[in-house]
Design an enzyme around this catalytic site. Structure first.
Site, PDB file in Angstrom:
ATOM      1  N   ARG A  88       9.732 -10.520   3.684  1.00 21.33           N
ATOM      2  CA  ARG A  88       8.724 -10.290   2.638  1.00 21.33           C
ATOM      3  C   ARG A  88       9.343  -9.457   1.519  1.00 21.33           C
ATOM      4  O   ARG A  88      10.440  -8.914   1.660  1.00 21.33           O
ATOM      5  CB  ARG A  88       7.505  -9.547   3.208  1.00 21.33           C
ATOM      6  CG  ARG A  88       7.845  -8.190   3.769  1.00 21.33           C
ATOM      7  CD  ARG A  88       6.648  -7.269   3.903  1.00 21.33           C
ATOM      8  NE  ARG A  88       6.973  -6.080   4.678  1.00 21.33           N
ATOM      9  CZ  ARG A  88       7.631  -5.028   4.210  1.00 21.33           C
ATOM     10  NH1 ARG A  88       8.073  -5.021   2.953  1.00 21.33           N
ATOM     11  NH2 ARG A  88       7.887  -3.986   4.985  1.00 21.33           N
ATOM     12  N   GLY A  90       9.231  -6.063  -1.022  1.00 27.15           N
ATOM     13  CA  GLY A  90       8.935  -4.656  -0.771  1.00 27.15           C
ATOM     14  C   GLY A  90       9.977  -3.974   0.094  1.00 27.15           C
ATOM     15  O   GLY A  90      10.973  -4.570   0.512  1.00 27.15           O
ATOM     16  N   ASP A  91       9.716  -2.719   0.382  1.00 29.04           N
ATOM     17  CA  ASP A  91      10.665  -1.874   1.103  1.00 29.04           C
ATOM     18  C   ASP A  91      10.184  -1.672   2.543  1.00 29.04           C
ATOM     19  O   ASP A  91       9.763  -2.621   3.199  1.00 29.04           O
ATOM     20  CB  ASP A  91      10.822  -0.541   0.354  1.00 29.04           C
ATOM     21  CG  ASP A  91      12.153   0.135   0.615  1.00 29.04           C
ATOM     22  OD1 ASP A  91      12.323   0.693   1.712  1.00 29.04           O
ATOM     23  OD2 ASP A  91      13.015   0.126  -0.277  1.00 29.04           O
ATOM     24  N   ILE A  92      10.188  -0.442   3.032  1.00 29.94           N
ATOM     25  CA  ILE A  92       9.846  -0.183   4.427  1.00 29.94           C
ATOM     26  C   ILE A  92       8.404   0.272   4.564  1.00 29.94           C
ATOM     27  O   ILE A  92       7.860   0.964   3.699  1.00 29.94           O
ATOM     28  CB  ILE A  92      10.794   0.878   5.043  1.00 29.94           C
ATOM     29  CG1 ILE A  92      10.683   0.888   6.586  1.00 29.94           C
ATOM     30  CG2 ILE A  92      10.541   2.261   4.453  1.00 29.94           C
ATOM     31  CD1 ILE A  92      11.821   1.620   7.274  1.00 29.94           C
ATOM     32  N   ALA A 160      -0.806  -0.889   2.018  1.00 31.47           N
ATOM     33  CA  ALA A 160       0.476  -1.464   1.598  1.00 31.47           C
ATOM     34  C   ALA A 160       0.374  -2.981   1.570  1.00 31.47           C
ATOM     35  O   ALA A 160      -0.403  -3.581   2.323  1.00 31.47           O
ATOM     36  CB  ALA A 160       1.577  -1.027   2.566  1.00 31.47           C
ATOM     37  N   MET A 161       1.170  -3.598   0.696  1.00 34.86           N
ATOM     38  CA  MET A 161       1.184  -5.053   0.592  1.00 34.86           C
ATOM     39  C   MET A 161       2.599  -5.558   0.400  1.00 34.86           C
ATOM     40  O   MET A 161       3.419  -4.909  -0.247  1.00 34.86           O
ATOM     41  CB  MET A 161       0.328  -5.521  -0.595  1.00 34.86           C
ATOM     42  CG  MET A 161      -1.140  -5.248  -0.420  1.00 34.86           C
ATOM     43  SD  MET A 161      -2.128  -5.909  -1.776  1.00 34.86           S
ATOM     44  CE  MET A 161      -3.750  -5.343  -1.218  1.00 34.86           C
ATOM     45  N   GLY A 162       2.871  -6.716   0.966  1.00 31.23           N
ATOM     46  CA  GLY A 162       4.142  -7.398   0.766  1.00 31.23           C
ATOM     47  C   GLY A 162       3.983  -8.841   1.194  1.00 31.23           C
ATOM     48  O   GLY A 162       3.356  -9.114   2.221  1.00 31.23           O
ATOM     49  N   ALA A 175      -1.729  -4.201   4.756  1.00 26.71           N
ATOM     50  CA  ALA A 175      -1.961  -3.311   5.899  1.00 26.71           C
ATOM     51  C   ALA A 175      -2.806  -2.145   5.410  1.00 26.71           C
ATOM     52  O   ALA A 175      -2.327  -1.290   4.663  1.00 26.71           O
ATOM     53  CB  ALA A 175      -0.649  -2.825   6.478  1.00 26.71           C
ATOM     54  N   CYS A 191       7.593   2.546   1.603  1.00 26.54           N
ATOM     55  CA  CYS A 191       7.788   1.686   0.429  1.00 26.54           C
ATOM     56  C   CYS A 191       8.916   2.194  -0.471  1.00 26.54           C
ATOM     57  O   CYS A 191       9.017   1.799  -1.637  1.00 26.54           O
ATOM     58  CB  CYS A 191       6.494   1.542  -0.367  1.00 26.54           C
ATOM     59  SG  CYS A 191       5.112   0.938   0.631  1.00 26.54           S
TER      60      CYS A 191
END
Length: 237
Positions: A88, A90-92, A160-162, A175, A191
């Site tokens: 996906r 985004g980051d972590i 958060a979104m990805g 999430a 993120c």
């Protein structure tokens, strides 16, 4: 265009198993689209919406930096937290109990072909949901997701979104921290943003919430904003 969406609540399910399920489902929709075009057919493609709660897991998006994971392999094992590099954007981020994870697997050609609009509508769903509880969700420029108190020293992310898309078919999603143990975010730079914190509905409201009630509100606003005809409940894919 098919604007019905199959709704599946996976309850608690391992992240990797769910990722595999999403990948398989996305590919089946993509294969249907390719067949339609190759054979000049007009068979409607399917749409899905998965709810799930994962055991403790950190996931790192394709543009993420391993430095944002603050635990080594031994520490992850000791704390019984899984870790995956995934596909996906985004980051972590962290997934775990008390968090509502939603994975829309939509053929956007059934709705609209605009990834920016898709992300903004996902954010709007969550903004409307938490607004029903008296929380003012906001967007933060250049930072996908839903935030509180943007533009202040107290800005904090609540959702958060990805996502990933292939031939206009989506996977991954959002999430929302409902009754989430925020201590797990201390082991990452969420993120990749180190000057803002993370929060949950429980922390903001001072009480645990009914997760099923929150899910119903998510579906209500998702149906409205995406102009879904009907959610069709299924036990499994």
């Amino acid at each position: 265009m098919n604007k019905n969406v199959c709704l599946i609540d996976l309850s608690q399910k391992d992240f990797k198993d769910t990722w595999d399920l999403q990948t398989k489902t996305l590919q089946s929709i993509v294969d249907s689209k390719i067949k339609n075009r190759r054979e000049e057919l007009n068979i409607p493609t399917s749409n899905y919406f998965l709810f799930v709660e994962h055991p403790h897991v950190y996931t790192l998006g394709k543009s993420g930096d391993m430095k944002h994971l603050l635990l080594n392999e031994k520490q992850l094992k000791e704390k019984e937290i899984s870790f995956y590099k995934i596909n996906r954007g985004g980051d972590i981020t962290y997934h775990g109990p008390g968090q509502i994870v939603g994975y829309p697997i939509l053929d956007l050609e059934n709705f609209f072909t605009d990834i920016h609009k898709y992300l903004r509508l996902l954010e709007e769903v969550i903004i409307k949901v938490i607004g029903e509880y008296g929380l003012k969700g906001e967007r933060s420029n250049g930072e996908t997701g839903v935030w509180l108190d943007v533009g202040t020293p107290f800005a904090r992310k609540i959702c958060a979104m990805g996502i990933r898309t292939s031939r206009w078919v989506t996977m991954h999603g959002f999430a929302l921290n409902v009754n989430t143990n925020l201590g797990y975010f201390d082991h990452i730079i969420p993120c990749g943003i180190n000057d803002k914190s993370v929060t949950s509905m429980e922390v903001e409201l001072g009480t645990k919430l009914n997760v099923d009630e929150v899910k119903e509100k998510i579906l209500f606003h998702f149906k409205e904003l995406f102009e879904v005809n009907e959610f069709i409940k299924k036990a499994s894919l």
